[in-house]
Design a protein around this motif. Structure first.
Motif, short mmCIF file in Angstrom:
data_model
loop_
_atom_site.label_atom_id
_atom_site.label_comp_id
_atom_site.label_asym_id
_atom_site.label_seq_id
_atom_site.Cartn_x
_atom_site.Cartn_y
_atom_site.Cartn_z
N LEU A 58 0.82 -1.20 0.00
CA LEU A 58 0.00 0.00 0.00
C LEU A 58 0.86 1.25 0.00
N VAL A 59 1.90 1.29 0.80
CA VAL A 59 2.76 2.47 0.86
C VAL A 59 3.48 2.68 -0.47
N VAL A 60 3.95 1.60 -1.07
CA VAL A 60 4.63 1.73 -2.36
C VAL A 60 3.66 2.17 -3.45
N ALA A 61 2.48 1.58 -3.48
CA ALA A 61 1.51 1.89 -4.53
C ALA A 61 0.93 3.29 -4.40
N GLU A 62 0.73 3.75 -3.19
CA GLU A 62 0.09 5.05 -2.97
C GLU A 62 1.08 6.17 -2.66
N ALA B 220 5.72 13.44 -6.04
CA ALA B 220 6.62 14.55 -5.71
C ALA B 220 7.56 14.16 -4.57
N TRP B 221 8.78 14.68 -4.63
CA TRP B 221 9.79 14.34 -3.62
C TRP B 221 9.39 14.85 -2.23
N THR B 222 8.70 15.97 -2.17
CA THR B 222 8.29 16.48 -0.86
C THR B 222 7.30 15.52 -0.21
N GLY B 223 6.40 14.96 -1.00
CA GLY B 223 5.45 13.99 -0.47
C GLY B 223 6.15 12.71 -0.03
N ARG B 224 7.13 12.28 -0.78
CA ARG B 224 7.89 11.07 -0.41
C ARG B 224 8.68 11.29 0.88
N ARG B 225 9.22 12.49 1.02
CA ARG B 225 9.95 12.79 2.26
C ARG B 225 8.99 12.79 3.45
N VAL C 89 6.17 11.08 3.71
CA VAL C 89 5.82 9.68 3.98
C VAL C 89 6.96 8.99 4.73
N SER C 90 8.21 9.25 4.31
CA SER C 90 9.36 8.66 5.00
C SER C 90 9.45 9.14 6.43
N LEU C 91 9.15 10.42 6.65
CA LEU C 91 9.18 10.97 8.00
C LEU C 91 8.11 10.33 8.88
N ILE D 112 6.76 7.31 8.44
CA ILE D 112 7.17 5.93 8.68
C ILE D 112 8.24 5.88 9.78
N GLY D 113 9.19 6.80 9.73
CA GLY D 113 10.22 6.86 10.76
C GLY D 113 9.64 7.16 12.14
N ALA D 114 8.68 8.08 12.20
CA ALA D 114 8.05 8.43 13.49
C ALA D 114 7.28 7.24 14.04
N ILE D 115 6.57 6.52 13.18
CA ILE D 115 5.83 5.34 13.63
C ILE D 115 6.79 4.26 14.11
N ALA D 116 7.89 4.07 13.37
CA ALA D 116 8.89 3.07 13.78
C ALA D 116 9.49 3.43 15.14
N MET D 117 9.77 4.70 15.36
CA MET D 117 10.34 5.14 16.64
C MET D 117 9.31 4.95 17.76
#
Length: 120
Positions: free
Chosen positions: A44-48, A52-57, A59-61, A63-68
């Motif tokens: 789901l994360v890969v497909a959706e 834009a790079w700002t949106g990918r950043r 999403v990465s942020l 994911i990192g917050a959830i992982a922490m």
């Protein structure tokens, strides 16, 4: 998934192998393992993912917050387990067994409806 949920509902240990049941250090987190980052979540994360790079950043942020957050929660589980006590822990174990069993039955029903449309 269904046998694990039924074992938890009956109050039996979640460990399925006799070698694992004899080892008190062996542990399993039945509700956390499949729901933290399973193949469906990753797909789901890969497909959706936004183009834009700002949106990918962003999403990465997230994911990192959830992982922490998950890391911190799992680090405090021994204290939480001590605070809960044995009775409350068994109640939560049975509630998680009920949840796992309900999800497994729903997956089974959806599969049967897909295979046999007359059942729907």
């Amino acid at each position: 998934m269904l046998p694990l949920g039924l074992r938890l509902l009956e109050g039996r240990p979640a460990l399925l192998g006799s070698a694992l049941a004899d080892n008190p250090a062996a542990a399993i987190v039945p509700i956390g393992v499949p729901l933290m980052a399973g193949p469906g979540t990753i797909s789901l994360v890969v497909a959706e993912a936004p183009s834009a790079w700002t949106g990918r950043r962003l999403v990465s942020l997230v994911i990192g917050a959830i992982a922490m957050g998950l890391y911190l929660f799992l680090q405090f589980t021994p204290r939480l387990r001590g605070w809960l006590g044995q009775t409350r822990e068994r109640v939560l174990q049975r509630l998680m067994g009920l949840l796992i069993t309900a999800v497994a039955v729903q997956i089974l029903v959806n599969g049967l409806k897909g295979c046999f449309p007359i059942l729907a």
